[in-house]
Motif scaffolding. Structure first.
Motif, PDB file in Angstrom:
ATOM      1  N   ALA A  27      12.210  -1.159  49.044  1.00 54.97           N
ATOM      2  CA  ALA A  27      11.395  -0.205  49.866  1.00 54.97           C
ATOM      3  C   ALA A  27      12.388   1.196  49.677  1.00 54.97           C
ATOM      4  O   ALA A  27      13.294   0.549  50.267  1.00 54.97           O
ATOM      5  CB  ALA A  27      10.015  -0.204  50.604  1.00 54.97           C
ATOM      6  N   LYS A  28      12.152   2.055  49.837  1.00 50.59           N
ATOM      7  CA  LYS A  28      13.026   3.548  49.953  1.00 50.59           C
ATOM      8  C   LYS A  28      11.903   4.569  50.572  1.00 50.59           C
ATOM      9  O   LYS A  28      11.696   4.498  49.929  1.00 50.59           O
ATOM     10  CB  LYS A  28      13.376   4.040  48.097  1.00 50.59           C
ATOM     11  N   ILE A  64       6.617   6.141  51.816  1.00 50.67           N
ATOM     12  CA  ILE A  64       8.273   5.288  51.043  1.00 50.67           C
ATOM     13  C   ILE A  64       7.555   4.578  50.036  1.00 50.67           C
ATOM     14  O   ILE A  64       6.068   4.939  49.263  1.00 50.67           O
ATOM     15  CB  ILE A  64       8.313   3.968  52.079  1.00 50.67           C
ATOM     16  N   ALA A  65       8.397   4.634  49.358  1.00 45.89           N
ATOM     17  CA  ALA A  65       8.440   4.400  47.952  1.00 45.89           C
ATOM     18  C   ALA A  65       9.319   2.728  47.227  1.00 45.89           C
ATOM     19  O   ALA A  65       9.850   2.466  47.957  1.00 45.89           O
ATOM     20  CB  ALA A  65       8.991   5.179  46.656  1.00 45.89           C
ATOM     21  N   VAL A  95       3.398  -4.845  51.867  1.00 45.76           N
ATOM     22  CA  VAL A  95       2.849  -3.526  51.646  1.00 45.76           C
ATOM     23  C   VAL A  95       1.787  -3.016  50.109  1.00 45.76           C
ATOM     24  O   VAL A  95       1.919  -2.409  49.983  1.00 45.76           O
ATOM     25  CB  VAL A  95       4.623  -3.244  50.215  1.00 45.76           C
ATOM     26  N   TYR A  96       1.837  -4.275  49.808  1.00 47.11           N
ATOM     27  CA  TYR A  96       0.738  -4.821  48.567  1.00 47.11           C
ATOM     28  C   TYR A  96      -0.313  -5.856  49.329  1.00 47.11           C
ATOM     29  O   TYR A  96      -0.448  -6.739  49.023  1.00 47.11           O
ATOM     30  CB  TYR A  96       0.825  -5.398  47.352  1.00 47.11           C
ATOM     31  N   VAL A 190       9.013   3.546  58.878  1.00 49.83           N
ATOM     32  CA  VAL A 190       9.357   4.307  59.398  1.00 49.83           C
ATOM     33  C   VAL A 190      10.597   4.529  59.584  1.00 49.83           C
ATOM     34  O   VAL A 190      10.631   6.040  59.673  1.00 49.83           O
ATOM     35  CB  VAL A 190       9.035   4.047  61.371  1.00 49.83           C
ATOM     36  N   PRO A 191      11.141   3.415  59.194  1.00 50.86           N
ATOM     37  CA  PRO A 191      12.647   4.450  59.115  1.00 50.86           C
ATOM     38  C   PRO A 191      12.740   5.027  58.021  1.00 50.86           C
ATOM     39  O   PRO A 191      14.086   5.976  57.770  1.00 50.86           O
ATOM     40  CB  PRO A 191      13.847   3.374  59.948  1.00 50.86           C
ATOM     41  N   LEU A 192      12.779   4.940  56.176  1.00 47.85           N
ATOM     42  CA  LEU A 192      12.470   5.160  55.734  1.00 47.85           C
ATOM     43  C   LEU A 192      12.364   6.550  55.990  1.00 47.85           C
ATOM     44  O   LEU A 192      12.257   7.222  54.945  1.00 47.85           O
ATOM     45  CB  LEU A 192      12.017   4.235  54.476  1.00 47.85           C
ATOM     46  N   LYS A 193      10.758   6.467  56.304  1.00 45.39           N
ATOM     47  CA  LYS A 193      10.106   7.556  56.407  1.00 45.39           C
ATOM     48  C   LYS A 193      10.317   8.629  57.595  1.00 45.39           C
ATOM     49  O   LYS A 193      10.577   9.701  57.038  1.00 45.39           O
ATOM     50  CB  LYS A 193       8.589   7.102  57.199  1.00 45.39           C
TER      51      LYS A 193
END
Length: 250
Positions: A27-28, A64-65, A95-96, A190-193
């Motif tokens: 995730a990114k 996130i992506a 994620v899914y 959350v860190p990616l967001k």
């Protein structure tokens, strides 16, 4: 000789493991969207049947992506994700959580988004003491799924219908699910967001109180964390930020 012979099958197993698909996604930081404005040419929040007040600043929901459910990651992919600050390795079922196909996941996420939007409308109108029968609120955010924008949908409605400008001209970002009674729930990534928020100009990030530690782990410079447990907490903190009052921190 015994040690040397034993090393041969071990080396073979390690080599084979490098090519075995692993149940993880990479995730990114994803896109963000200002719920007070437009997304892909359409207003995110449309209100009819009630007076709206001018809004200033931005309220940006974050995403996130992640790699798709059909993408197989290997050891090398996972290793790069562990050590990167702008990537995260997450269990694929986190994620899914349902289905193996893009169609199944898209339908599930769309349903989660619809439920989140309906709940956000109820929570916001309850907070404002408004009768749902006298105002019509439509939420529109294409190409985004899941429930984690609930808090910001609710805040956007409160900002448009309430008497106060909640942003004070700032770019506010954040994440969190919402319940009909205004309870804010935890989300993933959350860190990616926080990185997506800072990239898109935010200086304040509203985070579910239970995830303060996660948010602090790789917090971008110049981004202030504000913990929230209820919609009322978020509204109170934003008003205090705008007026220079005391605001809680992680």
């Amino acid at each position: 000789m015994t040690l040397a012979l034993a090393a041969v099958p071990v080396a073979g197993l390690l080599a084979a493991a490098a090519f075995v698909p692993l149940p993880f996604s990479l995730a990114k930081p994803g896109m963000t969207a200002d719920v007070l404005g437009e997304h892909r040419g359409d207003p995110v929040i449309s209100v009819s049947g009630a007076e709206q007040h001018p809004t200033d600043g931005e309220l940006r929901m974050t995403t996130i992506a992640a790699t798709g459910p059909e993408v197989d990651l290997r050891v090398a992919d996972i290793a790069s994700g562990w050590f990167a600050t702008d990537e995260a390795v997450m269990p694929k079922d986190a994620v899914y959580p349902v289905g193996d196909s893009r169609k199944e996941i898209r339908e599930y996420n769309a349903e989660q988004m619809r439920e989140s939007q309906n709940t956000a409308v109820t929570a916001a109108l309850n907070h404002l003491g408004r009768d749902p029968g006298s105002v019509d609120v439509e939420l529109r955010l294409t190409d985004v799924g899941g429930p984690s924008a609930g808090l910001f949908f609710a805040l956007g409605i409160v900002d448009k219908l309430g008497p106060d400008d909640l942003t004070g001209g700032k770019v506010i970002a954040g994440t969190g699910t919402i319940e009909r009674d205004g309870t804010v729930g935890a989300v993933g990534g959350v860190p990616l967001k926080t990185q997506a928020a800072r990239r898109d100009g935010a200086t304040v990030f509203l985070v579910p109180e239970a995830e303060c530690g996660d948010a602090e782990s790789e917090l971008p410079e110049g981004l202030r964390l504000v913990p929230v447990a209820e919609l009322s907490d978020a509204v109170k903190s934003l008003k205090a930020l705008a007026s220079g009052g005391d605001v809680p921190s992680c």
